[in-house]
Structure formats: C-alpha cells, structure tokens
Design an enzyme around this catalytic site. Structure first.
Site, PDB file in Angstrom:
ATOM      1  N   TYR A 141    -114.817  53.940  37.770  1.00  0.00           N
ATOM      2  CA  TYR A 141    -115.708  54.608  38.552  1.00  0.00           C
ATOM      3  C   TYR A 141    -115.150  56.148  39.037  1.00  0.00           C
ATOM      4  CZ  TYR A 141    -120.251  52.175  39.045  1.00  0.00           C
ATOM      5  OH  TYR A 141    -121.278  51.805  38.912  1.00  0.00           O
ATOM      6  N   LYS A 187    -111.800  40.296  34.951  1.00  0.00           N
ATOM      7  CA  LYS A 187    -111.794  40.267  33.399  1.00  0.00           C
ATOM      8  C   LYS A 187    -110.395  39.933  33.134  1.00  0.00           C
ATOM      9  CE  LYS A 187    -113.428  40.024  29.258  1.00  0.00           C
ATOM     10  NZ  LYS A 187    -114.587  38.497  28.974  1.00  0.00           N
ATOM     11  N   ASP A 219    -118.083  37.758  32.626  1.00  0.00           N
ATOM     12  CA  ASP A 219    -119.301  37.323  31.491  1.00  0.00           C
ATOM     13  C   ASP A 219    -119.706  35.977  31.751  1.00  0.00           C
ATOM     14  OD1 ASP A 219    -116.704  36.466  30.748  1.00  0.00           O
ATOM     15  OD2 ASP A 219    -116.817  36.675  28.710  1.00  0.00           O
ATOM     16  N   ASP A 243    -121.268  46.365  40.062  1.00  0.00           N
ATOM     17  CA  ASP A 243    -122.451  47.048  39.886  1.00  0.00           C
ATOM     18  C   ASP A 243    -123.611  46.222  38.946  1.00  0.00           C
ATOM     19  OD1 ASP A 243    -124.384  49.271  39.430  1.00  0.00           O
ATOM     20  OD2 ASP A 243    -123.285  49.581  37.585  1.00  0.00           O
ATOM     21  N   ASP A 247    -127.295  43.658  40.082  1.00  0.00           N
ATOM     22  CA  ASP A 247    -128.734  43.960  39.753  1.00  0.00           C
ATOM     23  C   ASP A 247    -128.956  42.425  38.762  1.00  0.00           C
ATOM     24  OD1 ASP A 247    -128.617  46.532  39.962  1.00  0.00           O
ATOM     25  OD2 ASP A 247    -129.524  46.967  38.036  1.00  0.00           O
TER      26      ASP A 247
END
Ligand code: IPM
Ligand code: MG
Length: 366
Positions: A141, A187, A219, A243, A247
């Site tokens: 970001y 990750k 994942d 982020d 959701d």
C-alpha cells in the site's frame, strides 16, 4: 469529561449512517456524563467536488486536533476516472498515513439473530467471533518505489521490523484477554517480505508463552474462514492480505453492513464502518447504520475507555436485531423491514432500556 470528535461523513450513504450513529453517540455520552464537541468536515469525492482535493489541510488538521475521528465512507462511480491521488480513496490512505493509524481492528462477530442472512450454513457460522488485526500503514500500500509506465507496473512489498513488532505485540496482548490464540497470516512460501514478517512475529511470541501462535498462508486462510470460521480467534496479518480477508470475514456475519472498524495509532484514532459508500442506495434512507453505530461503540471502548457505554451500545444493537428489525441488506422474510432512521431509533430506545435496567437498576440496589 469533554470529548472533541471530528465527523467525516464522506460520500454516498456515509452521511446517513454517520448521522444515525451520532444520535446514538450523543445519548450514550449524555448518560455517562460526557459532553461532546462535534464538528463536521468534508472528505473524499465531496471534498474533491468543492476543493479539487479529496483531503484538505483543514480536514486533516481537524483530525489532528480531535480526540477521535468518525468516518462514514468515501468513493463512488462519479470519481472513478480521476487520477490515483485525486480519487476519494486516496483521502483514506493519506489519513491513515498522516495520523499514523497502523493498527486496524476489524471484528467479525456473528449476531445470532442474523444467522440466516448469511449465504453460508448457520451451523458453520454459529458462535463465530474473529478479530482481524490488519497492519494498515505498510506493505504494498505504501512501499516505494511504485508506479507504472507503458511497459510495466510495480509496487514494493516492504515491512520494517518495528512495524511488525508493534502489531505482533498488540495481537499477543489482545490474545491474553481472549482465547490466547493467534493465527498469523502471510505468504511466506513465496514472498521474502512475508518470511520476514513471520520471523519477527515468532520473535515477539517468545514474550507470550501462554499464547498459541500458528502460521497460515493467505490462500489457505481465505479457504479456512469460509470452511470453518470458528477455528479462528485473532488473525494477525499484513495490510494487503487483511484487506481481502476482512471482506471474506464480513460475509460470515451476513452482511458487510454489520462490520465496524477501528484504526489506531499511538496518538490518533479513526473509526469507520467496513462497508463502502453504496452510491446505488444513497439518499434513500435504506442504509444499514449498525456498522457505524458499532464503530462508535469501538470509539468509546478504545479511545475513551468508556467500557460500559461501549458494552451497552453493542447490547442495544443485539436487542434491536433480536426484535426482528432489519434494513434491506439484512432483510429476510418474516422480519420487520425498517429504514435507517427507524433502525437508529430502535437502537436508541433499546440503549435507554438496557441503561435503565443495568445502570440505574444497579445503583438502586446499592
Ligand atoms: C478498506 C478499503 C480500502 C483499502 C480502500 C478503499 C483504499 O478497501 O478499508 O478495506 O484497500 O484499505
Ligand atoms: Mg477493503
């Protein structure tokens, strides 16, 4: 106590949900002998329309000068084609960086009354209570260099030691007050930056031997949240992964319209619903104000340490849902379809009732 709060309603349904939440905030403050100074400022697309920038110096300095900031939402199709730094979303990112809001707390708690409004099976969801701790001022970001030209586009995923240390500490401290379990999501099988993240998290973990720490690739975490959300208590993760995962976690609760958030730094704090500006329903009185009201509960809790006020606001939300009140986004047949204002009034009504039972009742017993 007098508290100064900067209100940044923003775009779309932002003003409606902020107005509703402010009414709840006023009642709660009054009951707990607190006076509020509330000032409203533009942010996002509406600020761009008036001043040519999504975040003015005036708005920013008002935030610096406040005890807390309540933001509605920014963005909308109208501003989609603006350049990156003029888009409404740029205001959010600038606010996060300028106020040093590195710690984003996004709880995903299932309200039992809403079990049937999720697209997932109630038995999978029941009892889910996850807190996502998303690092908010690092990662791709904000990493430099970044950019694109005709041939390529690039961003930099970077974390500095201190950025990971302070998040890890917060996660373990919080875990000590809850179920003593932290899952750190990264990750690390592919990204060096994630390997670094993992290494630092484990270093800090040594100071918290009572907390169980496990690592999960992002994942897999995405899959596990949908498969069996109850396995999680605290999820600690990098900015980008947080982020996306927040959701996903939102849908566990039945609607994005239900999720509050706090963004904390060492000096400043900003509270906002996780949902966006929903321009398609803006101005129609249909928006769900509960995420913003719940964000106010988080403000009372984290910024003002008014724990009882926070607890009563949350209890009022639950009671309102239990009585069957639903805005359109969480409506299911058999429940009572209400407007933003009706939902607000019901929460206020329930807040007053619970206050009378719990606080006034208790004092009377003494
Ligand atoms: C969020 C949003 C923001 C983000 C956007 C609007 C910049 O998706 O708060 O989750 O990516 O952080
Ligand atoms: Mg997001």
């Amino acid at each position: 106590m007098n508290l100064k709060i900067a209100l940044l309603p923003g775009d779309g349904i932002g003003p409606e949900v902020v107005n509703a939440a402010v009414e709840v905030m006023k009642i709660a403050a009054e009951k707990f002998n607190t006076t509020l100074t509330l000032n409203e400022y533009l942010v996002g697309g509406c600020s761009y329309d008036k001043f040519g920038t999504p975040l003015t110096e005036e708005t920013l300095s008002a935030c610096y000068d406040s005890d807390a900031v309540l933001l509605g939402a920014v963005g909308g199709t109208k501003w989609e084609n603006l350049s990156q730094n003029l888009k409404p979303e740029a205001a959010l990112l600038k606010l996060r960086k300028a106020l040093g809001l590195y710690n984003n707390i996004r709880p995903a708690k299932v309200y039992s009354a809403l079990l049937s409004s999720s697209t997932l099976k109630p038995e999978v969801l029941e009892g889910t209570d996850i807190i996502i701790l998303r690092e908010l001022t690092g990662d791709v970001y904000f990493g430099e260099p970044r950019g694109y030209d005709d041939e390529k586009g690039w961003n930099t995923m970077i974390y500095y030691r201190e950025e990971v240390v302070r998040m890890a500490r917060y996660a373990f401290e919080l875990a000590m007050t809850r179920d003593k379990r932290v899952v750190s999501v990264d990750k690390a099988n592919v990204l060096d930056c994630s390997q670094f993240w993992r290494k630092i998290v484990h270093e800090i973990h040594k100071d918290y031997p009572e907390v169980t720490l496990s690592d999960m690739y992002v994942d897999n975490a995405a899959m596990q949240i949908v498969r069996n959300p109850k396995q999680f208590d605290i999820i600690l993760t990098q900015n980008l992964f947080g982020d996306i995962l927040s959701d996903i976690a939102a849908m566990i609760t039945g609607s994005l319209g239900m999720l509050p958030s706090a963004s904390l730094g060492s000096k400043y704090a900003l509270y906002e619903p996780v949902h966006g500006s929903a321009p398609d329903i803006a101005g129609q009185g249909k928006a769900n104000p509960l995420a913003t009201i719940s964000s106010v509960a988080m403000m009372f809790y984290h910024s003002f340490k008014m724990y009882k006020a926070a607890e009563l606001i949350e209890a009022a939300i639950s009671k309102t849902l239990d009585s069957g009140y639903r805005t359109a986004d969480i409506y299911s047949p058999g429940s009572v379809l209400v407007s933003t204002a009706q939902m607000r009034d019901a929460v206020i009504d329930n807040f007053n009732k619970i206050y009378d039972e719990q606080v006034v009742g208790e004092t009377a017993h003494q």
